[in-house]
Design a protein around this motif. Structure first.
Motif, PDB file in Angstrom:
ATOM      1  N   MET A 134     -21.407 -41.307  16.196  1.00  0.00           N
ATOM      2  CA  MET A 134     -20.163 -40.584  16.432  1.00  0.00           C
ATOM      3  C   MET A 134     -19.685 -39.773  15.229  1.00  0.00           C
ATOM      4  O   MET A 134     -18.886 -38.841  15.397  1.00  0.00           O
ATOM      5  CB  MET A 134     -19.068 -41.567  16.852  1.00  0.00           C
ATOM      6  N   LYS A 135     -20.142 -40.096  14.041  1.00  0.00           N
ATOM      7  CA  LYS A 135     -19.654 -39.399  12.846  1.00  0.00           C
ATOM      8  C   LYS A 135     -19.807 -37.883  12.934  1.00  0.00           C
ATOM      9  O   LYS A 135     -18.844 -37.158  12.665  1.00  0.00           O
ATOM     10  CB  LYS A 135     -20.327 -39.946  11.590  1.00  0.00           C
ATOM     11  N   PRO A 136     -20.971 -37.348  13.335  1.00  0.00           N
ATOM     12  CA  PRO A 136     -21.073 -35.884  13.430  1.00  0.00           C
ATOM     13  C   PRO A 136     -20.103 -35.290  14.449  1.00  0.00           C
ATOM     14  O   PRO A 136     -19.585 -34.184  14.250  1.00  0.00           O
ATOM     15  CB  PRO A 136     -22.522 -35.641  13.861  1.00  0.00           C
ATOM     16  N   GLY A 147      -9.435 -27.779  12.600  1.00  0.00           N
ATOM     17  CA  GLY A 147      -8.956 -27.117  11.378  1.00  0.00           C
ATOM     18  C   GLY A 147      -8.936 -25.605  11.506  1.00  0.00           C
ATOM     19  O   GLY A 147      -8.050 -24.932  10.985  1.00  0.00           O
ATOM     20  N   GLU A 148      -9.911 -25.065  12.231  1.00  0.00           N
ATOM     21  CA  GLU A 148      -9.965 -23.608  12.442  1.00  0.00           C
ATOM     22  C   GLU A 148      -8.847 -23.134  13.362  1.00  0.00           C
ATOM     23  O   GLU A 148      -8.375 -22.000  13.229  1.00  0.00           O
ATOM     24  CB  GLU A 148     -11.306 -23.215  13.072  1.00  0.00           C
ATOM     25  N   SER A 149      -8.441 -23.981  14.290  1.00  0.00           N
ATOM     26  CA  SER A 149      -7.444 -23.560  15.271  1.00  0.00           C
ATOM     27  C   SER A 149      -6.007 -23.729  14.791  1.00  0.00           C
ATOM     28  O   SER A 149      -5.088 -23.338  15.484  1.00  0.00           O
ATOM     29  CB  SER A 149      -7.646 -24.330  16.593  1.00  0.00           C
ATOM     30  N   MET A 150      -5.825 -24.315  13.626  1.00  0.00           N
ATOM     31  CA  MET A 150      -4.453 -24.552  13.144  1.00  0.00           C
ATOM     32  C   MET A 150      -3.979 -23.389  12.297  1.00  0.00           C
ATOM     33  O   MET A 150      -4.630 -22.634  11.749  1.00  0.00           O
ATOM     34  CB  MET A 150      -4.386 -25.858  12.346  1.00  0.00           C
ATOM     35  N   GLU A 185     -15.183 -32.114  15.270  1.00  0.00           N
ATOM     36  CA  GLU A 185     -13.803 -31.976  15.753  1.00  0.00           C
ATOM     37  C   GLU A 185     -12.855 -31.618  14.616  1.00  0.00           C
ATOM     38  O   GLU A 185     -11.954 -30.803  14.799  1.00  0.00           O
ATOM     39  CB  GLU A 185     -13.355 -33.254  16.463  1.00  0.00           C
ATOM     40  N   VAL A 186     -13.056 -32.211  13.449  1.00  0.00           N
ATOM     41  CA  VAL A 186     -12.219 -31.875  12.294  1.00  0.00           C
ATOM     42  C   VAL A 186     -12.384 -30.390  11.959  1.00  0.00           C
ATOM     43  O   VAL A 186     -11.384 -29.685  11.759  1.00  0.00           O
ATOM     44  CB  VAL A 186     -12.572 -32.749  11.059  1.00  0.00           C
ATOM     45  N   ALA A 187     -13.608 -29.917  11.907  1.00  0.00           N
ATOM     46  CA  ALA A 187     -13.851 -28.510  11.590  1.00  0.00           C
ATOM     47  C   ALA A 187     -13.246 -27.597  12.652  1.00  0.00           C
ATOM     48  O   ALA A 187     -12.578 -26.597  12.331  1.00  0.00           O
ATOM     49  CB  ALA A 187     -15.356 -28.261  11.461  1.00  0.00           C
ATOM     50  N   ARG A 188     -13.447 -27.925  13.915  1.00  0.00           N
ATOM     51  CA  ARG A 188     -12.950 -27.102  15.010  1.00  0.00           C
ATOM     52  C   ARG A 188     -11.427 -27.090  15.048  1.00  0.00           C
ATOM     53  O   ARG A 188     -10.805 -26.026  15.164  1.00  0.00           O
ATOM     54  CB  ARG A 188     -13.512 -27.605  16.342  1.00  0.00           C
ATOM     55  N   VAL A 208      -2.624 -30.949  15.028  1.00  0.00           N
ATOM     56  CA  VAL A 208      -2.424 -31.277  13.610  1.00  0.00           C
ATOM     57  C   VAL A 208      -2.559 -32.779  13.389  1.00  0.00           C
ATOM     58  O   VAL A 208      -3.294 -33.218  12.497  1.00  0.00           O
ATOM     59  CB  VAL A 208      -1.060 -30.749  13.110  1.00  0.00           C
ATOM     60  N   ILE A 209      -1.872 -33.568  14.185  1.00  0.00           N
ATOM     61  CA  ILE A 209      -1.919 -35.022  13.979  1.00  0.00           C
ATOM     62  C   ILE A 209      -3.300 -35.571  14.320  1.00  0.00           C
ATOM     63  O   ILE A 209      -3.808 -36.468  13.638  1.00  0.00           O
ATOM     64  CB  ILE A 209      -0.787 -35.761  14.740  1.00  0.00           C
ATOM     65  N   ILE A 210      -3.934 -35.038  15.345  1.00  0.00           N
ATOM     66  CA  ILE A 210      -5.290 -35.494  15.678  1.00  0.00           C
ATOM     67  C   ILE A 210      -6.228 -35.191  14.527  1.00  0.00           C
ATOM     68  O   ILE A 210      -7.030 -36.037  14.121  1.00  0.00           O
ATOM     69  CB  ILE A 210      -5.792 -34.857  16.994  1.00  0.00           C
TER      70      ILE A 210
END
Length: 122
Positions: A107-109, A119-122, A114-117, A22-24
């Motif tokens: 690095m942006k993509p 977000g799916e796991s939370m 990582e945000v998308a991935r 979550v924090i990451i």
């Protein structure tokens, strides 16, 4: 243990956040929404010769690079800040800005993935 993209400094992220997805995710989202656009504004400050303001902005953004696992950029941003704020010869600033910007574009993509991935796991 989180399975983060190895292009990021995973050891550093693990050290400061542990397995807190979550924090990451919050840090990555904030970096993409706030820090990247502010870094992009740096070009305008350089073009208009507002070096002190560019140095102040770099100072404010500097910690965010490490906080999202871009630790290798921290020394470059630190050098950028030092030159912009304190040195009379600022001819290296445009090149340094371009080098950091190119790395951020690369690095942006990865950060977005990582945000998308996460977000799916939370």
């Amino acid at each position: 243990m989180l399975n983060l993209n190895p292009a990021l400094d995973v050891d550093y992220l693990q050290q400061i956040y542990g397995d807190d997805a979550v924090i990451i995710n919050i840090m990555l989202e904030t970096f993409l929404a706030d820090s990247l656009p502010r870094w992009d504004d740096m070009g305008e400050l350089l073009q208009s010769g507002q070096y002190s303001q560019a140095g102040d902005l770099a100072h404010g953004l500097k910690p965010s690079f490490s906080m999202v696992g871009l630790t290798w950029l921290h020394p470059k941003v630190e050098a950028f800040e030092r030159i912009a704020r304190y040195e009379s010869d600022r001819t290296a600033l445009p090149t340094l800005y371009q080098e950091i910007s190119a790395e951020l574009r690369r690095m942006k993509p990865i950060l977005e993935e990582e945000v998308a991935r996460l977000g799916e796991s939370m």
